[in-house]
Write an enzyme that holds these catalytic residues in place. Structure first.
Site, PDB file in Angstrom:
ATOM      1  N   PHE A 147     -15.984 -94.324  79.441  1.00 37.60           N
ATOM      2  CA  PHE A 147     -15.815 -92.583  79.515  1.00 37.60           C
ATOM      3  C   PHE A 147     -17.351 -92.519  79.940  1.00 37.60           C
ATOM      4  CE2 PHE A 147     -13.772 -92.482  75.506  1.00 37.60           C
ATOM      5  CZ  PHE A 147     -12.820 -91.459  75.234  1.00 37.60           C
ATOM      6  N   LEU A 148     -17.634 -94.219  80.981  1.00 38.11           N
ATOM      7  CA  LEU A 148     -19.257 -93.915  81.839  1.00 38.11           C
ATOM      8  C   LEU A 148     -19.037 -93.023  82.094  1.00 38.11           C
ATOM      9  CD1 LEU A 148     -18.629 -95.535  84.799  1.00 38.11           C
ATOM     10  CD2 LEU A 148     -18.222 -97.657  83.438  1.00 38.11           C
ATOM     11  N   GLU A 150     -21.406 -92.595  86.571  1.00 33.85           N
ATOM     12  CA  GLU A 150     -21.961 -93.750  87.173  1.00 33.85           C
ATOM     13  C   GLU A 150     -23.073 -92.360  87.335  1.00 33.85           C
ATOM     14  OE1 GLU A 150     -19.500 -93.253  91.298  1.00 33.85           O
ATOM     15  OE2 GLU A 150     -17.823 -93.818  89.956  1.00 33.85           O
ATOM     16  N   GLY A 257     -16.604 -83.952  92.451  1.00 29.51           N
ATOM     17  CA  GLY A 257     -15.501 -84.731  93.611  1.00 29.51           C
ATOM     18  C   GLY A 257     -16.067 -85.690  92.932  1.00 29.51           C
ATOM     19  N   CYS A 260     -13.105 -89.928  89.819  1.00 29.34           N
ATOM     20  CA  CYS A 260     -12.624 -89.554  88.181  1.00 29.34           C
ATOM     21  C   CYS A 260     -11.801 -88.361  89.117  1.00 29.34           C
ATOM     22  CB  CYS A 260     -13.451 -90.133  87.287  1.00 29.34           C
ATOM     23  SG  CYS A 260     -13.970 -91.850  87.655  1.00 29.34           S
ATOM     24  N   LYS A 263      -9.397 -86.613  90.904  1.00 28.17           N
ATOM     25  CA  LYS A 263      -7.785 -87.374  91.286  1.00 28.17           C
ATOM     26  C   LYS A 263      -7.287 -87.380  89.465  1.00 28.17           C
ATOM     27  CE  LYS A 263      -8.388 -92.109  89.714  1.00 28.17           C
ATOM     28  NZ  LYS A 263      -8.417 -92.178  88.240  1.00 28.17           N
ATOM     29  N   LYS A 323     -23.122 -87.445  93.517  1.00 32.23           N
ATOM     30  CA  LYS A 323     -24.040 -87.159  93.128  1.00 32.23           C
ATOM     31  C   LYS A 323     -25.169 -88.143  93.007  1.00 32.23           C
ATOM     32  CE  LYS A 323     -22.657 -89.492  88.825  1.00 32.23           C
ATOM     33  NZ  LYS A 323     -22.321 -89.325  87.038  1.00 32.23           N
TER      34      LYS A 323
HETATM   35  C1  UGA Z   1     -16.727 -89.077  85.252  1.00 28.20           C
HETATM   36  C2  UGA Z   1     -16.681 -88.092  83.859  1.00 28.20           C
HETATM   37  O1  UGA Z   1     -18.338 -87.705  83.467  1.00 28.20           O
HETATM   38  C3  UGA Z   1     -17.134 -89.779  82.503  1.00 28.20           C
HETATM   39  O2  UGA Z   1     -16.804 -89.065  81.414  1.00 28.20           O
HETATM   40  C4  UGA Z   1     -15.455 -90.454  82.734  1.00 28.20           C
HETATM   41  O3  UGA Z   1     -16.639 -91.154  82.157  1.00 28.20           O
HETATM   42  C5  UGA Z   1     -15.822 -90.941  84.753  1.00 28.20           C
HETATM   43  O4  UGA Z   1     -15.565 -89.614  85.542  1.00 28.20           O
HETATM   44  C6  UGA Z   1     -14.019 -91.547  84.398  1.00 28.20           C
HETATM   45  O5  UGA Z   1     -13.739 -90.993  84.452  1.00 28.20           O
HETATM   46  O6  UGA Z   1     -14.302 -93.006  85.009  1.00 28.20           O
HETATM   47  P1  UGA Z   1     -18.104 -89.390  87.144  1.00 28.20           P
HETATM   48  O7  UGA Z   1     -17.363 -89.797  87.854  1.00 28.20           O
HETATM   49  O8  UGA Z   1     -19.138 -90.451  86.946  1.00 28.20           O
HETATM   50  O9  UGA Z   1     -17.631 -89.069  85.563  1.00 28.20           O
HETATM   51  O10 UGA Z   1     -19.253 -88.322  87.113  1.00 28.20           O
HETATM   52  P2  UGA Z   1     -19.356 -86.240  86.488  1.00 28.20           P
HETATM   53  O11 UGA Z   1     -21.000 -87.552  85.752  1.00 28.20           O
HETATM   54  O12 UGA Z   1     -19.100 -86.081  85.796  1.00 28.20           O
HETATM   55  O13 UGA Z   1     -20.017 -85.352  87.542  1.00 28.20           O
HETATM   56  C7  UGA Z   1     -18.872 -85.952  88.644  1.00 28.20           C
HETATM   57  C8  UGA Z   1     -19.315 -84.823  89.517  1.00 28.20           C
HETATM   58  O14 UGA Z   1     -19.367 -83.668  89.074  1.00 28.20           O
HETATM   59  C9  UGA Z   1     -19.965 -84.752  90.720  1.00 28.20           C
HETATM   60  O15 UGA Z   1     -19.774 -84.415  91.897  1.00 28.20           O
HETATM   61  C10 UGA Z   1     -21.280 -83.931  90.093  1.00 28.20           C
HETATM   62  O16 UGA Z   1     -22.396 -83.791  91.463  1.00 28.20           O
HETATM   63  C11 UGA Z   1     -20.542 -82.292  89.839  1.00 28.20           C
HETATM   64  N1  UGA Z   1     -20.621 -81.595  88.574  1.00 28.20           N
HETATM   65  C12 UGA Z   1     -21.204 -82.303  87.358  1.00 28.20           C
HETATM   66  C13 UGA Z   1     -20.661 -80.217  88.531  1.00 28.20           C
HETATM   67  O17 UGA Z   1     -20.676 -79.332  89.546  1.00 28.20           O
HETATM   68  N2  UGA Z   1     -21.408 -79.209  88.086  1.00 28.20           N
HETATM   69  C14 UGA Z   1     -22.084 -79.372  86.595  1.00 28.20           C
HETATM   70  O18 UGA Z   1     -22.648 -78.950  85.963  1.00 28.20           O
HETATM   71  C15 UGA Z   1     -22.101 -81.422  86.789  1.00 28.20           C
END
Ligand code: UGA
Length: 434
Positions: A147-148, A150, A257, A260, A263, A323
């Site tokens: 669940f990490l 990035e 985006g 993760c 897709k 992000k």
């Molecule tokens: C996500 C999940 O949060 C992790 O728990 C999971 O392990 C990971 O996918 C995975 O499957 O490996 P991650 O892709 O690193 O993690 O990024 P997030 O922090 O979830 O952000 C995803 C996107 O959502 C980013 O583009 C971010 O800008 C956007 N976001 C996030 C928003 O537009 N609004 C928000 O309030 C939060």
């Protein structure tokens, strides 16, 4: 414990280094020679805070090494599979080529009693299909999703908020070995959930689907706010005070985006269709559609701000990574906005504290400038698309105003202090804000 980690991308490289840092003897294996050379030299092939430190420490201690030779997996007690499961080229389902190839390559080196721990995000049912091949070799398959996030990957791996281990019928003892692997987290009382293989696979995709839904929910509210003159950021604050809802992941803007969420929701919907339960997660199609519409909305705001036409206008795009705290540009909303503006005839300049190199490789048609202030010089409009501190906190509207040609800013992440920017003479446009 001796561990092998197969696949040294984001997930695998961090996992290998983190496991070495808590005292295990780890070999990381990947088919990509360049990646292995870089990791062996203690260099992270991508930007991840804290990773270079634990990588070098692991290599120096002798606990951590990297190789392209699968034979070196032999002798490890637990073999983690952390290869990618990208979206298929011609559809929405997950491409399991790398998972299958990793298992095929590993099988000859398994010893009786070994554990194969799948970490990759896979469609529910994948583990049940792999399990017989692994038990034929006398080993046991468990599913141990990751669940990490990035940008916080090291911390999330060493000190996760929960551990989930799916085991096959009658193989609960396999979970005890995983308890030993994650001993520091287990010792501090981190929830450790032992379940069946299908539930473990599903926990991962359900978590990402929920997070994506939460973001698209608030972005849907942003669309309503735009039609009514309401402010979605105040709405998010107000509903976020309800502990059942919570403020996290209610950041409205250009949406999600990365490698993760996009897709994973598509693969989940595709798998549900195969199971004859497409309608159960039909809403994920809406979640995806809302998300993509917000990118278009940011572009429309720029066009409107520039009087209806962007041709020949200088637009500075602040951000390229999907992000902050990451150099990952996979399915980056930031770059998507930049590419669309350029496609409409704008002279687009992109800057980012970490992601320029990756962005240039994948989108060579855009102009890149390393220095933020240099990138702002002469801009007819500025678009903030990744909420790095360099833009959110450290860029004063007065300073920015002295560099640009026109004080027009589109805040695609609702991350700027709108009042401060307006007071400095900027025309400020937010997402879902008046
Ligand atoms: C996500 C999940 O949060 C992790 O728990 C999971 O392990 C990971 O996918 C995975 O499957 O490996 P991650 O892709 O690193 O993690 O990024 P997030 O922090 O979830 O952000 C995803 C996107 O959502 C980013 O583009 C971010 O800008 C956007 N976001 C996030 C928003 O537009 N609004 C928000 O309030 C939060």
């Amino acid at each position: 414990m001796k561990l092998s980690v197969i696949g040294c991308g984001y997930l695998g490289a961090v996992h290998a280094a983190a496991m070495a840092s808590i005292g295990h003897e780890v070999v990381g294996i990947d088919v990509d020679e360049r990646k292995i050379a870089s990791l062996s030299a203690g260099e992270a092939p991508f930007f991840e805070p804290g990773l270079p430190e634990i990588l070098s420490a692991g290599i120096a201690s002798g606990n951590l090494r990297f190789t392209t030779d699968m034979a070196e997996a032999q002798g490890a007690r637990v073999h983690f599979i952390g290869v990618g499961t990208p979206q298929q080229k011609d559809g929405y389902a997950a491409d399991l080529t790398y998972v299958n190839a990793a298992v095929d390559a590993l099988l000859p080196f398994l010893s009786p009693g070994d554990i194969v721990a799948g970490k990759s995000t896979v469609p529910v049912g994948t583990a049940a299909e792999l399990a017989p091949r692994i038990s034929d070799a006398g080993a046991m398959l468990v599913w141990n999703p990751e669940f990490l996030r990035e940008g916080f990957a090291v911390q999330d791996t060493i000190d996760p908020d929960r551990l989930v281990v799916g085991v096959a019928d009658g193989e609960a003892r396999a979970a005890d070995i995983l308890r030993e692997v994650y001993h520091p987290a287990v010792a501090k009382g981190t929830p450790f959930i032992v379940t069946d293989l299908a539930t473990a696979e599903l926990v991962k995709v359900a978590a990402n689907a929920f997070l994506a839904t939460k973001i698209s929910f608030i972005n849907a509210m942003a669309e309503i706010a735009e039609a009514t003159g309401a402010d979605v950021t105040q709405l998010a604050d107000a509903i976020g005070h309800d502990a059942r809802i919570g403020r996290k992941f209610l950041g409205a803007g250009i949406g999600f985006g990365g490698g993760c969420l996009p897709k994973d929701i598509r693969a989940f919907a595709a798998r549900a269709e195969e199971l004859g339960r497409g309608e159960s997660v039909g809403f994920l199609r809406e979640v995806d559609a809302i998300n993509l519409r917000r990118r278009e909305r940011a572009v429309t705001l720029v066009i409107d701000a520039l009087g209806g036409n962007v041709v020949g206008k200088h637009v500075t795009v602040l951000g390229a990574a999907f992000k902050p705290h990451s150099d990952d540009i996979r399915d980056s909303p930031a770059l998507d906005v930049a590419v669309r503006l350029r496609g409409l005839g704008a002279e687009v300049t992109v800057t980012d504290p970490q992601a320029i190199e990756n962005a240039r490789r994948s989108h060579p048609q855009l102009a890149y400038v390393e220095d933020r202030d240099e990138a702002l010089r002469g801009a007819d409009a500025v678009v903030v698309v990744t909420e790095w501190d360099e833009y959110r906190r450290e860029l004063s509207p007065e300073r920015a105003g002295s560099l640009v040609n026109a004080r027009i800013v589109v805040d695609g992440r609702n991350c700027l202090d709108a009042t401060a920017w307006r007071n400095a003479g900027w025309t400020y446009y937010g997402m879902g804000r008046p």
